[in-house]
Design a protein around this motif. Sequence first.
Motif, PDB file in Angstrom:
ATOM      1  N   VAL A  27       0.842  -1.196   0.000  1.00 21.68           N
ATOM      2  CA  VAL A  27       0.000   0.000   0.000  1.00 21.68           C
ATOM      3  C   VAL A  27       0.876   1.243   0.000  1.00 21.68           C
ATOM      4  CG1 VAL A  27      -1.744   1.293   1.297  1.00 21.68           C
ATOM      5  CG2 VAL A  27      -1.817  -1.192   1.273  1.00 21.68           C
ATOM      6  N   LEU A  28       0.511   2.208  -0.816  1.00 19.41           N
ATOM      7  CA  LEU A  28       1.160   3.515  -0.828  1.00 19.41           C
ATOM      8  C   LEU A  28       0.203   4.512  -0.187  1.00 19.41           C
ATOM      9  CD1 LEU A  28       3.275   5.639  -1.715  1.00 19.41           C
ATOM     10  CD2 LEU A  28       2.013   5.803  -3.873  1.00 19.41           C
ATOM     11  N   VAL A  29       0.663   5.193   0.854  1.00 17.37           N
ATOM     12  CA  VAL A  29      -0.091   6.276   1.475  1.00 17.37           C
ATOM     13  C   VAL A  29       0.590   7.562   1.054  1.00 17.37           C
ATOM     14  CG1 VAL A  29      -0.833   7.323   3.646  1.00 17.37           C
ATOM     15  CG2 VAL A  29      -0.747   4.831   3.438  1.00 17.37           C
ATOM     16  N   SER A  30      -0.091   8.353   0.265  1.00 20.59           N
ATOM     17  CA  SER A  30       0.449   9.598  -0.258  1.00 20.59           C
ATOM     18  C   SER A  30      -0.115  10.751   0.568  1.00 20.59           C
ATOM     19  CB  SER A  30       0.040   9.733  -1.728  1.00 20.59           C
ATOM     20  OG  SER A  30       0.528  10.928  -2.271  1.00 20.59           O
ATOM     21  N   VAL A  31       0.772  11.522   1.210  1.00 25.23           N
ATOM     22  CA  VAL A  31       0.326  12.618   2.072  1.00 25.23           C
ATOM     23  C   VAL A  31       0.728  13.958   1.477  1.00 25.23           C
ATOM     24  CG1 VAL A  31       0.397  11.231   4.168  1.00 25.23           C
ATOM     25  CG2 VAL A  31       2.408  12.524   3.512  1.00 25.23           C
ATOM     26  N   ASP A  32      -0.044  14.966   1.818  1.00 25.45           N
ATOM     27  CA  ASP A  32       0.205  16.321   1.347  1.00 25.45           C
ATOM     28  C   ASP A  32      -0.379  17.260   2.395  1.00 25.45           C
ATOM     29  OD1 ASP A  32       0.405  18.709  -0.063  1.00 25.45           O
ATOM     30  OD2 ASP A  32      -0.067  17.761  -1.966  1.00 25.45           O
ATOM     31  N   MET A  33       0.412  18.159   2.918  1.00 24.50           N
ATOM     32  CA  MET A  33      -0.046  18.999   4.028  1.00 24.50           C
ATOM     33  C   MET A  33      -1.280  19.835   3.672  1.00 24.50           C
ATOM     34  SD  MET A  33       2.223  21.354   6.617  1.00 24.50           S
ATOM     35  CE  MET A  33       3.225  20.060   7.295  1.00 24.50           C
ATOM     36  N   GLU A  34      -1.480  20.147   2.402  1.00 25.72           N
ATOM     37  CA  GLU A  34      -2.662  20.911   2.016  1.00 25.72           C
ATOM     38  C   GLU A  34      -3.959  20.151   2.277  1.00 25.72           C
ATOM     39  OE1 GLU A  34       0.075  20.691   0.154  1.00 25.72           O
ATOM     40  OE2 GLU A  34       0.356  22.465  -1.075  1.00 25.72           O
ATOM     41  N   GLY A  35      -3.880  18.838   2.409  1.00 25.72           N
ATOM     42  CA  GLY A  35      -5.083  18.042   2.646  1.00 25.72           C
ATOM     43  C   GLY A  35      -5.339  17.724   4.101  1.00 25.72           C
TER      44      GLY A  35
ATOM     45  N   ALA B 170      -3.845   6.192   8.792  1.00 21.81           N
ATOM     46  CA  ALA B 170      -4.018   5.437   7.547  1.00 21.81           C
ATOM     47  C   ALA B 170      -3.230   4.131   7.605  1.00 21.81           C
ATOM     48  CB  ALA B 170      -3.580   6.278   6.350  1.00 21.81           C
ATOM     49  N   VAL B 171      -2.007   4.212   8.093  1.00 17.69           N
ATOM     50  CA  VAL B 171      -1.182   3.001   8.223  1.00 17.69           C
ATOM     51  C   VAL B 171      -1.840   2.036   9.212  1.00 17.69           C
ATOM     52  CG1 VAL B 171       1.043   2.103   9.009  1.00 17.69           C
ATOM     53  CG2 VAL B 171       0.958   4.157   7.575  1.00 17.69           C
TER      54      VAL B 171
ATOM     55  N   ARG C  97      -2.189  -7.306   8.785  1.00 11.68           N
ATOM     56  CA  ARG C  97      -1.050  -6.961   9.640  1.00 11.68           C
ATOM     57  C   ARG C  97       0.299  -7.204   8.981  1.00 11.68           C
ATOM     58  NH1 ARG C  97       0.952 -10.769  13.780  1.00 11.68           N
ATOM     59  NH2 ARG C  97       0.752 -12.826  12.871  1.00 11.68           N
ATOM     60  N   ASP C  98       0.334  -7.950   7.904  1.00 13.69           N
ATOM     61  CA  ASP C  98       1.586  -8.204   7.199  1.00 13.69           C
ATOM     62  C   ASP C  98       1.787  -7.278   5.990  1.00 13.69           C
ATOM     63  OD1 ASP C  98       2.316 -10.293   8.926  1.00 13.69           O
ATOM     64  OD2 ASP C  98       1.032 -11.685   7.821  1.00 13.69           O
TER      65      ASP C  98
END
Length: 63
Positions: free
Chosen positions: A3-11, A42-43, A51-52
């Motif tokens: 899984v890729l969690v993409s973060v951006d402070m504007e959101g 999110a994680v 869990r893996d």
Amino acid sequence: MRVLVSVDMEGVAGVVHPDDILPGHSEYQRNRAPITAEAGAAVHGVRTYDRDAKVLVADAHAR
């Protein structure tokens, strides 16, 4: 699962002004905690499901 969690402070909840995301401005330091918490949540959600799972968190807004 991967899984890729993409973060951006504007959101991030509570970020309301463009200056809020710029290092050196008054609200930037304060907004670092919520973005970290939201990414962590999110994680946690992914890991609760699998869990893996391998999770990568990436800042989506680079200069």
